[in-house]
Design an enzyme around this catalytic site. Structure first.
Site, PDB file in Angstrom:
ATOM      1  N   CYS A  58      -6.097   1.671   6.077  1.00  0.00           N
ATOM      2  CA  CYS A  58      -6.483   0.489   6.459  1.00  0.00           C
ATOM      3  C   CYS A  58      -5.975  -0.021   7.941  1.00  0.00           C
ATOM      4  O   CYS A  58      -5.084   0.700   8.341  1.00  0.00           O
ATOM      5  CB  CYS A  58      -6.214  -0.832   5.291  1.00  0.00           C
ATOM      6  N   CYS A  64      -2.020  -0.479   7.549  1.00  0.00           N
ATOM      7  CA  CYS A  64      -1.445   0.760   7.459  1.00  0.00           C
ATOM      8  C   CYS A  64      -1.413   1.719   8.614  1.00  0.00           C
ATOM      9  O   CYS A  64      -0.479   2.190   9.257  1.00  0.00           O
ATOM     10  CB  CYS A  64      -1.779   1.608   6.163  1.00  0.00           C
ATOM     11  N   GLU A  83       1.050   3.830   1.928  1.00  0.00           N
ATOM     12  CA  GLU A  83       1.621   4.162   3.216  1.00  0.00           C
ATOM     13  C   GLU A  83       2.810   3.408   3.741  1.00  0.00           C
ATOM     14  O   GLU A  83       3.839   3.719   4.441  1.00  0.00           O
ATOM     15  CB  GLU A  83       0.498   4.147   4.296  1.00  0.00           C
ATOM     16  N   HIS A 110       0.980  -0.850   0.154  1.00  0.00           N
ATOM     17  CA  HIS A 110       0.094  -0.102   0.081  1.00  0.00           C
ATOM     18  C   HIS A 110       0.924   1.117   0.029  1.00  0.00           C
ATOM     19  O   HIS A 110       2.082   1.171   0.495  1.00  0.00           O
ATOM     20  CB  HIS A 110      -0.947   0.065   1.232  1.00  0.00           C
TER      21      HIS A 110
END
Length: 151
Positions: free
Chosen positions: A84, A87, A56, A54
């Site tokens: 999420c 993260c 992040e 992701h």
């Protein structure tokens, strides 16, 4: 009256656009320390064949490498979508000082939605959270991306 976007969110939105062009979900992130960009990335899960890539997670890894530490307590994270649970957990572990995000994610978010990770007693560090900065632009990128795939 519309306010101009802060430069870090413009950078994150540009990274999200690059992700979309690479057929990734258009989410972008940037880590800042003071006025310096430390790391920037978009989602890279499909192209990296990595479910943890992701935006992040990629910028947290890169910032740690660049700064030579896993403690990013002098850094701010700007991201185009509410993080999420994975993260948010990494953000807490990295001890990010401030989290700025654009669009909320009622289905997959874990900051203002779902588990609200930073409010859990098991969370040892919670950043200051600022939501909705660039929300319209980020939401539009996501809507357009998924609309094209469903057509």
């Amino acid at each position: 009256m519309a306010f101009p976007l802060p430069e870090p969110m413009r950078i994150a939105l540009d990274a999200a656009r690059l992700s979309a062009a690479a057929h990734e979900v258009p989410v972008g992130a940037v880590i800042m320390r003071g006025g310096d960009v430390i790391a920037t990335s978009g989602n890279a899960m499909r192209n990296a064949h990595d479910p943890t890539a992701h935006a992040e997670m990629v910028v947290l890894r890169e910032a740690g490498r660049v700064l030579g530490t896993s403690r990013l307590d002098e850094c701010d994270l700007w991201v185009t979508l509410e993080p999420c649970a994975m993260c948010a957990g990494a953000i807490a572990l990295a001890r990010i000082a401030r989290l700025y995000f654009a669009a909320p994610d009622p289905k997959g978010g874990a900051v203002l939605h779902g588990p609200r990770l930073f409010g859990q007693p098991s969370c040892h560090h919670a950043p200051e959270v600022y939501a909705g900065i660039g929300e319209q632009q980020a939401a539009e990128l996501l809507r357009d991306f998924f609309r094209e795939r469903r057509a």
